[in-house]
Every structure is written in structure tokens, then in C-alpha cells.
Write an enzyme that holds these catalytic residues in place. Structure first.
Site, PDB file in Angstrom:
ATOM      1  N   SER A 144       1.056  -0.975   0.221  1.00 27.95           N
ATOM      2  CA  SER A 144       0.225  -0.071  -0.293  1.00 27.95           C
ATOM      3  C   SER A 144       0.774   1.509   0.390  1.00 27.95           C
ATOM      4  CB  SER A 144      -1.210   0.435   1.250  1.00 27.95           C
ATOM      5  OG  SER A 144      -1.565   1.066   1.834  1.00 27.95           O
ATOM      6  N   TYR A 157      -2.721  -0.908  10.329  1.00 30.65           N
ATOM      7  CA  TYR A 157      -3.304  -1.305   8.224  1.00 30.65           C
ATOM      8  C   TYR A 157      -1.325  -0.523   8.074  1.00 30.65           C
ATOM      9  CZ  TYR A 157      -4.143  -0.819   3.702  1.00 30.65           C
ATOM     10  OH  TYR A 157      -4.734  -1.052   2.187  1.00 30.65           O
TER      11      TYR A 157
HETATM   12  P1  NDP Z   1     -12.311  -4.568  -1.882  1.00 28.25           P
HETATM   13  O1  NDP Z   1     -13.166  -4.938  -0.259  1.00 28.25           O
HETATM   14  O2  NDP Z   1     -12.955  -4.439  -2.259  1.00 28.25           O
HETATM   15  O3  NDP Z   1     -11.210  -6.127  -1.435  1.00 28.25           O
HETATM   16  C1  NDP Z   1     -11.003  -6.855  -0.079  1.00 28.25           C
HETATM   17  C2  NDP Z   1     -10.900  -8.386  -1.133  1.00 28.25           C
HETATM   18  O4  NDP Z   1      -9.930  -9.259   0.290  1.00 28.25           O
HETATM   19  C3  NDP Z   1     -12.299  -9.261  -1.302  1.00 28.25           C
HETATM   20  O5  NDP Z   1     -12.560 -10.046  -1.562  1.00 28.25           O
HETATM   21  C4  NDP Z   1     -12.327  -9.892   0.047  1.00 28.25           C
HETATM   22  O6  NDP Z   1     -13.341 -11.134   0.095  1.00 28.25           O
HETATM   23  C5  NDP Z   1     -10.882 -10.551   0.457  1.00 28.25           C
HETATM   24  N1  NDP Z   1     -10.796 -10.628   2.044  1.00 28.25           N
HETATM   25  C6  NDP Z   1     -11.250  -9.906   3.546  1.00 28.25           C
HETATM   26  N2  NDP Z   1     -10.765 -10.448   4.160  1.00 28.25           N
HETATM   27  C7  NDP Z   1     -10.772 -11.631   3.983  1.00 28.25           C
HETATM   28  C8  NDP Z   1      -9.899 -12.860   4.631  1.00 28.25           C
HETATM   29  N3  NDP Z   1     -10.266 -12.895   6.266  1.00 28.25           N
HETATM   30  N4  NDP Z   1     -10.154 -14.146   4.218  1.00 28.25           N
HETATM   31  C9  NDP Z   1     -10.222 -14.163   2.922  1.00 28.25           C
HETATM   32  N5  NDP Z   1     -10.843 -12.590   1.969  1.00 28.25           N
HETATM   33  C10 NDP Z   1     -10.424 -12.036   2.803  1.00 28.25           C
HETATM   34  O7  NDP Z   1     -10.408  -3.634  -1.358  1.00 28.25           O
HETATM   35  P2  NDP Z   1      -9.359  -3.670  -2.432  1.00 28.25           P
HETATM   36  O8  NDP Z   1      -9.258  -4.385  -3.727  1.00 28.25           O
HETATM   37  O9  NDP Z   1      -9.468  -2.430  -1.967  1.00 28.25           O
HETATM   38  O10 NDP Z   1      -7.725  -4.004  -1.574  1.00 28.25           O
HETATM   39  C11 NDP Z   1      -7.005  -5.665  -1.634  1.00 28.25           C
HETATM   40  C12 NDP Z   1      -5.675  -5.674  -1.609  1.00 28.25           C
HETATM   41  O11 NDP Z   1      -5.453  -4.089  -1.749  1.00 28.25           O
HETATM   42  C13 NDP Z   1      -6.370  -4.984   0.096  1.00 28.25           C
HETATM   43  O12 NDP Z   1      -4.462  -6.064   0.404  1.00 28.25           O
HETATM   44  C14 NDP Z   1      -6.090  -3.771  -0.081  1.00 28.25           C
HETATM   45  O13 NDP Z   1      -5.038  -3.282   1.644  1.00 28.25           O
HETATM   46  C15 NDP Z   1      -5.336  -3.016  -1.082  1.00 28.25           C
HETATM   47  N6  NDP Z   1      -5.029  -2.529  -1.369  1.00 28.25           N
HETATM   48  C16 NDP Z   1      -6.108  -0.962  -1.410  1.00 28.25           C
HETATM   49  C17 NDP Z   1      -5.970  -0.180  -2.217  1.00 28.25           C
HETATM   50  C18 NDP Z   1      -7.493   0.658  -2.182  1.00 28.25           C
HETATM   51  O14 NDP Z   1      -6.678   1.347  -2.314  1.00 28.25           O
HETATM   52  N7  NDP Z   1      -7.922   0.744  -2.508  1.00 28.25           N
HETATM   53  C19 NDP Z   1      -4.436   0.200  -1.916  1.00 28.25           C
HETATM   54  C20 NDP Z   1      -3.395  -0.205  -1.158  1.00 28.25           C
HETATM   55  C21 NDP Z   1      -3.893  -1.269  -1.053  1.00 28.25           C
HETATM   56  P3  NDP Z   1     -14.425 -11.825   1.012  1.00 28.25           P
HETATM   57  O15 NDP Z   1     -15.071 -10.742   1.598  1.00 28.25           O
HETATM   58  O16 NDP Z   1     -15.473 -12.577   0.190  1.00 28.25           O
HETATM   59  O17 NDP Z   1     -13.745 -12.346   1.834  1.00 28.25           O
END
Ligand code: NDP
Length: 254
Positions: A144, A157
Site C-alpha cells: 500500500s 494497517y
Molecule cells: P476490497 O474490500 O474490495 O477487497 C478485499 C478483498 O479481500 C475481498 O475480495 C474480500 O473477500 C477479501 N478478504 C478480506 N478478508 C479476507 C479474509 N479474511 N479471507 C479471505 N479473503 C478476505 O478491497 P481492495 O480491492 O481495495 O483491496 C485489496 C487489497 O489491496 C488489500 O490488501 C488492500 O489493503 C490493498 N490496497 C488497496 C488500496 C485501495 O486504494 N483500494 C490501496 C492499497 C492497497 P471476501 O469478503 O469474500 O472475503
């Protein structure tokens, strides 16, 4: 063989059912890889899998919570059982709890560290013997901007995402001899469910992102497709241990 052709490869994308994970999965599928989507919400994963299947690749839906080490191991085993192998692991699943450090409970701290950092370790560890036995593999960890910068509202985070970068370096150095390349991607501000919630919770966030990002817009999940293909295939065979920003220039502008 094209440097960017992933035909015959299999990728496992945690959190691949939406947001950045699905954006990366689309890129990998367009390059020819079969995709295993792992997440807790099966209906969401089924929908993502159906969409990817239309690109002409095989898919698998795995219901798993990556905070559970045993489920990380089953997820890897199920990928191999259903799609035949595992070449690319994208450790993308992640959460945030936005609060000042003094208001954080230890339970909340552990939830974020477990979901973002410990899960990355457990899934990589589960994938290692499979990749080693196959003669190599690619691990892509999602960091991130908070791997680099601090934010008053994101103590756990930021710690987890800083940790992801250091873990990436350790895994890269340990497993280079096994022809496993391990890299991190540092997305800028990407428009997803995660940041839509942040926009509601943090006053002025939208204006700050637009002002500070040199390209002048939020990223979209499709902006992460290219780096997934690069780090998932032969084009990056001599690239390991890095943390590559995909941020519209956010991290290089004062
Ligand atoms: P979303 O909330 O859209 O996606 C998060 C995903 O993680 C979902 O598909 C969710 O699926 C899955 N998830 C969360 N917890 C669990 C778990 N315990 N087990 C399995 N799956 C899990 O967020 P983003 O797409 O924005 O984020 C994706 C990644 O990118 C993360 O690591 C985030 O920190 C990182 N990121 C995002 C940024 C942004 O600006 N959006 C910037 C920098 C980094 P489900 O609920 O079905 O489990």
C-alpha cells in the site's frame, strides 16, 4: 514463448472476487492463466469466476478465510486439485479498521495484522512446497502507500503493509534458489469497496487524493492488471524482492 503469455499457468488470487484482486485476476486471465478465486463470500466469488470464465480460461472458486492457516493450506491444495498446478500466488486479501491508535483495541489490531500480514506469510508458506516441486513460481504481495507513508487513522494497517514489504524481501532472498520470485505491489488510491468506505469515514480524502495524485484521478482495478501480468510471468524472472508502486505518481510528489 512470449514474455507476457501465461497460457498453461495457474494463478490463485486471494480476495480475487472484487476490487484490486479481481482487476489483477482479469489481467492474468486475459494473458491466458487459469484462475482460482479465494474469498469468504462465495456468491461474490462465483460471480467473479463466471465473469473470468467468459475470457475462455478455467476457473475455480475456493471459499477460504486467509486468517486461518489451515484454510490457507487447503486453498493451495484445492487449487492444485482443481486446476492441476499453482504457478502464481497473489496475496491480495486485506482489510482496514480506521481509528486513531489510542482508540484501537488489541483485538482490532490483531484482526488487521492477521488479515493483511500473517495471511500473506501463511499463504506463501503453503504455496512454497508446491512451487518448489514444480521448479519455480511467482508470489505477488499487495502492500500500500501506507507501506511507505504514515496515516493517523491506520496504525495497524500501516504496520501490516510495511511488514508485507519486509516479508517480501525475506521470502525473495530465501526462495530465489528455488526459482520463486517474490515481489510486492504498492497500489495508490484505487476506487474499490475498501476506499469507498474510507471516503465516507475520512473527511477531505477525495479532494486530497485528487490533489496529490499527479495523474489527477483515482486508480481503478484495471490499472493493476498490467503489473500482475508482468510479475506473474517470464518478463519478471530477474525481478525479486521489490516493492513496485502503481500509484499514478502519488509516492513521488511532495
Ligand atoms: P476490497 O474490500 O474490495 O477487497 C478485499 C478483498 O479481500 C475481498 O475480495 C474480500 O473477500 C477479501 N478478504 C478480506 N478478508 C479476507 C479474509 N479474511 N479471507 C479471505 N479473503 C478476505 O478491497 P481492495 O480491492 O481495495 O483491496 C485489496 C487489497 O489491496 C488489500 O490488501 C488492500 O489493503 C490493498 N490496497 C488497496 C488500496 C485501495 O486504494 N483500494 C490501496 C492499497 C492497497 P471476501 O469478503 O469474500 O472475503
Amino acid at each position: 514463448m512470449s514474455l507476457f503469455d501465461l497460457t498453461g499457468r495457474v494463478a490463485l488470487v486471494t480476495g480475487g472476487n472484487g476490487g484490486i484482486g479481481l482487476g489483477m485476476a482479469r489481467g492474468l486471465a486475459e494473458a491466458g492463466a487459469a484462475i482460482a478465486i479465494a474469498g469468504r463470500n462465495r456468491a461474490k466469488s462465483e460471480a467473479a469466476s463466471a465473469e473470468l470464465g467468459k475470457l475462455g480460461v478455467k476457473t475455480a472458486v475456493l471459499t477460504a478465510d486467509v486468517t486461518d492457516e489451515a484454510q490457507c493450506r487447503s486453498m493451495v491444495g484445492d487449487t492444485v486439485a482443481q486446476l492441476g498446478r499453482l504457478d502464481i500466488l497473489v496475496n491480495n486479501a486485506g482489510i482496514n479498521i480506521r481509528k486513531a491508535p489510542q482508540e484501537y483495541t488489541l483485538t482490532e489490531w490483531r484482526q488487521v495484522i492477521d488479515a493483511n500480514l500473517t495471511s500473506t506469510f501463511s499463504c506463501a508458506q503453503a504455496a512454497y512446497p508446491v512451487m518448489k516441486a514444480a521448479g519455480g513460481g511467482k508470489i505477488v504481495n499487495i502492500g500500500s502507500m501506507l507501506s511507505i507513508f504514515g496515516a493517523s487513522f491506520a496504525p495497524a494497517y500501516g504496520a501490516s503493509k510495511g511488514g508485507v514489504v519486509q516479508l517480501t524481501k525475506a521470502l525473495a532472498t530465501a526462495w530465489a534458489k528455488d526459482n520463486i520470485q517474490v515481489n510486492a505491489v504498492l497500489p495508490g488510491w484505487i476506487d474499490t469497496d475498501l476506499t469507498r468506505a474510507a471516503r465516507e469515514q475520512i473527511r477531505g480524502l477525495n479532494a486530497m487524493v485528487l490533489m496529490r495524485t499527479p495523474v489527477g484521478r483515482w486508480g481503478v482495478p484495471a490499472d493493476l492488471a498490467g503489473i500482475a501480468v508482468f510479475l506473474g510471468g517470464a518478463a519478471s524472472d530477474y525481478v525479486t524482492g521489490t516493492a513496485i508502486p502503481v500509484d499514478g505518481g502519488y509516492s513521488v510528489q511532495v
